[in-house]
Every structure is written in structure tokens, then in C-alpha cells.
Scaffold this active site. Structure first.
Site, PDB file in Angstrom:
ATOM      1  N   TYR A  83     -20.662  31.503  45.018  1.00  0.00           N
ATOM      2  CA  TYR A  83     -19.783  29.927  44.360  1.00  0.00           C
ATOM      3  C   TYR A  83     -18.576  30.964  43.122  1.00  0.00           C
ATOM      4  CZ  TYR A  83     -23.081  26.305  45.939  1.00  0.00           C
ATOM      5  OH  TYR A  83     -23.808  25.059  46.038  1.00  0.00           O
ATOM      6  N   TYR A 128       0.803  -0.813  -0.079  1.00  0.00           N
ATOM      7  CA  TYR A 128       0.229  -0.165   0.169  1.00  0.00           C
ATOM      8  C   TYR A 128       0.831   1.520  -0.306  1.00  0.00           C
ATOM      9  CZ  TYR A 128      -3.476   3.225   1.641  1.00  0.00           C
ATOM     10  OH  TYR A 128      -3.766   5.030   1.638  1.00  0.00           O
ATOM     11  N   ARG A 186     -15.783  32.142  45.787  1.00  0.00           N
ATOM     12  CA  ARG A 186     -15.329  30.864  46.308  1.00  0.00           C
ATOM     13  C   ARG A 186     -14.885  29.143  45.898  1.00  0.00           C
ATOM     14  NH1 ARG A 186     -19.762  27.387  49.603  1.00  0.00           N
ATOM     15  NH2 ARG A 186     -20.987  29.185  49.421  1.00  0.00           N
ATOM     16  N   PHE A 230      -2.671   7.096  12.491  1.00  0.00           N
ATOM     17  CA  PHE A 230      -2.453   8.374  11.676  1.00  0.00           C
ATOM     18  C   PHE A 230      -3.790   8.779  12.459  1.00  0.00           C
ATOM     19  CE2 PHE A 230      -3.804   4.956   8.599  1.00  0.00           C
ATOM     20  CZ  PHE A 230      -6.011   5.425   8.294  1.00  0.00           C
ATOM     21  N   GLU A 241     -11.827   4.856   4.623  1.00  0.00           N
ATOM     22  CA  GLU A 241     -12.642   5.910   5.708  1.00  0.00           C
ATOM     23  C   GLU A 241     -13.801   6.213   6.682  1.00  0.00           C
ATOM     24  OE1 GLU A 241     -10.110   8.779   4.925  1.00  0.00           O
ATOM     25  OE2 GLU A 241      -8.560   7.645   3.597  1.00  0.00           O
ATOM     26  N   HIS A 265      -4.307  15.731  -3.526  1.00  0.00           N
ATOM     27  CA  HIS A 265      -4.962  16.441  -2.056  1.00  0.00           C
ATOM     28  C   HIS A 265      -4.497  17.717  -1.644  1.00  0.00           C
ATOM     29  CE1 HIS A 265      -5.112  11.912  -1.578  1.00  0.00           C
ATOM     30  NE2 HIS A 265      -5.424  11.823  -0.871  1.00  0.00           N
ATOM     31  N   ASN A 311       0.439  12.019   6.082  1.00  0.00           N
ATOM     32  CA  ASN A 311      -0.153  10.627   6.536  1.00  0.00           C
ATOM     33  C   ASN A 311       0.103  10.656   7.891  1.00  0.00           C
ATOM     34  OD1 ASN A 311      -2.402   8.728   7.077  1.00  0.00           O
ATOM     35  ND2 ASN A 311      -1.334   7.981   5.292  1.00  0.00           N
TER      36      ASN A 311
END
Length: 512
Positions: free
Chosen positions: A283, A54, A286, A331, A417, A84, A197
Site C-alpha cells: 500500500y 461598542y 501502490r 472575528f 466570549e 491585551h 480585532n
């Protein structure tokens, strides 16, 4: 000028800050070059053997089963980067992009990515020549890491795409390389994939946010103490023995900070034995250490996540010393996405409780005899009324941003994915939450100082006096209304800068 050396063990958080926010020069340790050469030799052998692996001899994502002929594998890597680099929107800040590039160098230099040293050195050259690729804000799902943002960085190495010019203008990367005397590189098998990646964008944003949050959480203790002092609060809830019986470490730190900040105050001394008006403070006064302390503990957790990621090999596939090249899921940005979302929640709450103290300071029925809206002539003048509106609007925005991004997975790449982390989005919104927290603390700083000034002739604590001295330079003293926006901007700059904190620490010693 400092030097950051990328070693076989990577880089430190301070290294990332020095490069991202400073002018540090980056160099590769010779041992990293040897590690990269060793892993590259394994990829070269795979090329010679013709085995399907791959990212080396196949397509990507849903195209993982598509074989690519040897003569087209370099073309494959270049096509990957171009396709990409598909982000859109405004450019990410220079500091984020520089952090991302250094972290990608770090990952490549660990010697499990199968790239030539030339590739890592080319990224180093961009950093050292202050060339910042134009990385659009939208594009990453934190799936196979930060694919689109890293592709925009990698595209600049090819002499393509855009860089961030002076003044924020966009210019062609080829011009930036030419001006610096740099030559575009040609990618070999596996190298394009190795450049994109990774979780480097997410991690870079997280490391920057950790540094910002650590300072802001300390400043939140400072502004809380100033507001408590101005409202004639008591320091009794911050005594150490009360926090030892609930041993959350961050809570103890914040309580100790606030207790020290309140000492030496004529304002506090004026009512120390009067238990009628302050049997119990609200609050927001404190419980300040419980909220800010929980945020500190969250920050400690987030810091541990970032530290683990900083020594991780984040790539796919990875090259193992025994010659195997294996696909991984390292990744995936879930650890970083969860951490960023968690820190955003904590920071949002630190801001929310700060705004509640501001509202109390301005309310004549709750501020213990301070004038309405901290104006000595309320009616004609509105004092800080609308500053509190601004703070309330920011708190509302932070509540929206505190909704986790990491639960909002959308499948991509033809369902290959099918679960993504949204870690990039978590990092981006965390940065916004911290920007907003800075603004909220600025409003509290201004309001608290106004309250301290209105307690005259009673003298504030040394911390309070330091704050009064700084704020009076840009906001003056209580009186007729002023144009508030510039004063708030100056208060914001005061919160960001370390000068006020340094002055206070010169009286009290370091604050945690």
C-alpha cells in the site's frame, strides 16, 4: 525590490509572501486612504452625537455595558492595547508577524473599521523599516480574533512594548522607532479596538502554510517515486486510466507526477516484464497517489477558505457606508481553525506513508534484495537503522499534533466570549506538522537514494539520477557508517530548496 500596493480589494497571497518572507515595500493605494477617511468621519459623528456604541463609547468584552466618558475615550484605546498585550513565551517568527501586520493593514484599508489613515500607515512604516514587534507564542484563543498577538503589534506603534532585534534579541520598541526616525502615534476612539480585532495571525500562518504544503506535497511525490524505483516497484498502478475511474483531482495529479518520475529508468526496465515479484506492491507504494492526492484536495479546500478570508472585513464593530456601526462575529476564527486542523491531518498522513516506505527500504525481507538497513556491510555497520527511528518518532509526534485544536473551546471574558476557535493554536501546530513533514521527506530522500545507489550498475531514472547526484555531495556512496545527522540536515535543506525539483523539472517539465 518589489512593491506591494494595498488596494480597496486588499492584497493577494503572493503579496503576503513577498512581505512576510521577502523585502517588498508596502504602499497604500490612494483609494484606501479615501475609504478610511470616509469611515472615520462616521465614527467622529457618533462621537459628537454621544450615542453608546461598542468599542467607541463603551468598554470591551464583559465590560461592553460600561459607558466611557468622551474625555477618557483615547485613554480607553491605549489602555486596551496595554492590557491585551498579555502574551507569554518565545517570540513568533518574523515571517508570521510580518504577515499578520500586512493583513491588519489590509483589513483597515478596506474602510469598514473607522480608523484614520495614519493608523494603517504606521503599520506600513514598521514593515518598510523592518521593525518586527515581539509577539509571544501564547495568548490568542482565536476568539475576538488574535487579540493578544495583534495587541503586541499595536503596542509598538505607541512606542511601547518590545521588538525583535537582530539575532533574535528583544529590545524596547521606543529604541527601534527612534532608530528608524519614526514617531509613536496617539490613538483616537475605536482605533485601538480596530488594531486588534482580527484573524490576521491565523490567516497569516495559514497562507504561509499553504505555500509550504504545496511544495512539500510535490516533493512527497518525488521521494515516493525514488523509493518505489529503489524497491523495484512497478509503475503500472500510476497509469492515468486507472485514476480517471476514481476522479479525485489530487489523486490524478500525484499519480501523473509519480508515473512521469519513474520513466526512463534502467532499474524499472530490468524487471518490467517480471510479474512474479510485483504482482501487487504494498500500500505504501501502490496507494501513494491516493494519500498524497487526498492531501492535495485538502489543500485546495484550505486555499479556498484562505482566499475568502483574504477579502473579508474582520473587525468588531464594523462601520457601514450608511452610517451604522454594528457589532459582528466576523472575528471568530472557526473557518481558519477548521482549515488549519484539516491540513495538519493531511500533512501528517503524507509523512506517515513516507515513513512506511523508509521502513520497507531498510527491511531485508521486504526491500527486494537490498542489503539490511541499506548498508553493504550490515552487522558492523547499522546503515540507516536509526534514521528510521527518528522518522518513526516524528510520525508519532505528528499524530499527536493532528488532533484538532478547534474542538477545544474554553470560555473567557466572564462568559461573554463563551465559545472560542483555538485557530491560533491550530495554525501554530500546523506549522510544526509541516516542519516535521519536511524532516520525514528528508529521511525518505536519503534512504531512496541509498537504495538507487545500491542498484548499480543499473541506471536510475533521470529524476533518480538527479537525486543521486545531489545527495552524493553530502552523503557520499554506500559504505562504512557516517555521522548521519549532518547528512539528514542537508537532505532536509534539499527538500526545502527548489534546486533538486528544478533539475528534475528540467528533464520532465513542471511537476504539479
Amino acid at each position: 525590490m518589489s512593491v506591494v500596493t494595498v488596494t480597496p480589494s486588499g492584497v493577494s497571497p503572493s503579496d503576503v509572501l513577498a512581505v512576510a518572507r521577502g523585502t517588498a515595500t508596502v504602499v497604500l493605494d490612494p483609494a484606501t486612504i479615501e475609504a478610511m477617511e470616509t469611515s472615520r468621519a462616521i465614527v467622529d459623528r457618533i462621537e459628537q452625537d454621544g450615542r453608546p456604541v461598542y468599542g467607541v463609547s463603551t468598554g470591551f468584552g464583559a465590560l461592553a455595558n460600561t459607558f466611557v466618558a468622551p474625555e477618557r475615550r483615547a485613554e480607553l484605546q491605549h489602555a486596551l492595547i496595554r492590557s491585551h498585550a498579555a502574551g507569554i513565551g518565545a517570540p513568533m517568527p518574523r515571517e508570521v508577524v510580518r504577515a499578520m501586520m500586512l493583513l491588519r493593514v489590509r483589513s483597515l484599508a478596506l474602510g469598514h473599521s473607522g480608523v484614520r489613515p495614519l493608523v494603517a500607515q504606521s503599520l506600513v512604516d514598521l514593515l518598510n523599516h523592518d521593525i518586527t514587534p515581539w509577539v509571544p507564542e501564547h495568548g490568542s484563543l482565536g476568539a475576538s480574533g488574535d487579540l493578544a498577538p495583534l495587541a503586541h503589534c499595536a503596542l509598538a506603534l505607541l512606542g511601547e512594548g518590545w521588538t525583535l532585534g537582530k539575532g533574535g534579541a528583544r529590545e524596547d520598541a521606543s529604541l527601534a522607532l527612534h532608530r528608524a526616525g519614526l514617531t509613536p502615534i496617539e490613538l483616537a476612539a475605536k482605533e485601538g479596538l480596530a488594531l486588534i480585532n482580527g484573524t490576521d495571525g491565523m490567516l497569516g500562518m495559514l497562507l504561509l502554510a499553504i505555500d509550504d504544503a504545496a511544495h512539500l506535497f510535490t516533493m512527497a511525490d518525488v521521494t515516493a517515486a525514488l523509493a518505489i524505483e529503489a524497491m523495484l516497484g512497478t509503475d503500472r498502478p500510476f497509469q492515468p486510466e486507472l485514476h480517471r475511474i476514481r476522479p479525485h483531482p489530487g489523486q490524478a495529479v500525484s499519480a501523473a507526477n509519480i508515473h512521469r518520475l519513474l520513466q526512463g529508468s534502467g532499474i524499472m526496465d530490468s524487471h518490467r516484464d517480471d510479474l512474479v515479484h510485483a504482482v501487487q506492491d504494498a500500500y505504501s507504494m501502490r496507494c501513494a497517489p491516493q494519500v498524497a492526492g487526498a492531501a492535495r484536495d485538502t489543500l485546495d479546500f484550505v486555499t479556498s477558505v484562505a482566499a475568502r478570508e483574504l477579502v473579508s472585513v474582520v473587525d468588531n464593530p464594523v462601520v457601514l457606508p450608511d452610517g451604522r456601526v454594528e457589532s459582528t462575529g466576523n472575528f471568530h476564527g472557526a473557518p481558519l481553525g477548521f482549515a488549519a486542523d484539516f491540513l495538519a491531518i493531511a500533512a501528517a498522513e503524507v509523512g506517515a506513508i513516507s515513513e512506511r516506505r523508509v521502513d520497507r527500504l531498510l527491511d531485508i525481507t521486504r526491500s527486494r534484495e537490498l542489503p539490511a538497513f541499506l548498508s553493504p556491510d550490515a552487522g558492523v555497520n547499522s546503515g540507516l537503522m536509526i534514521a528510521q527511528y527518528t522518522a518513526a518518532g516524528i510520525v508519532a509526534e505528528n499524530r499527536r499534533l493532528a488532533a484538532p485544536a478547534s474542538v477545544d473551546s474554553l470560555p473567557t471574558s466572564g462568559m461573554q466570549e463563551d465559545h472560542v476557535s483555538m485557530g491560533w493554536a491550530a495554525g501554530r501546530k500546523l506549522r510544526t506538522v509541516l516542519e516535521n513533514l519536511t524532516s520525514l521527506l528528508a529521511v525518505e530522500l536519503l534512504a531512496a537514494v541509498r537504495g538507487l545507489q545500491l542498484r548499480a550498475p543499473l541506471s536510475p531514472s533521470p529524476a533518480g539520477q538527479a537525486a543521486v547526484d545531489v545527495v552524493a555531495r553530502f552523503a557520499g556512496v554506500p559504505g562504512p557508517d557516517i555521522f548521519l545527522a549532518p547528512a539528514l540536515e542537508s537532505a532536509r535543506a534539499t527538500v526545502i530548496a527548489r534546486d533538486l525539483r528544478t533539475t528534475i523539472e528540467s528533464h520532465l517539465g513542471p511537476l504539479a
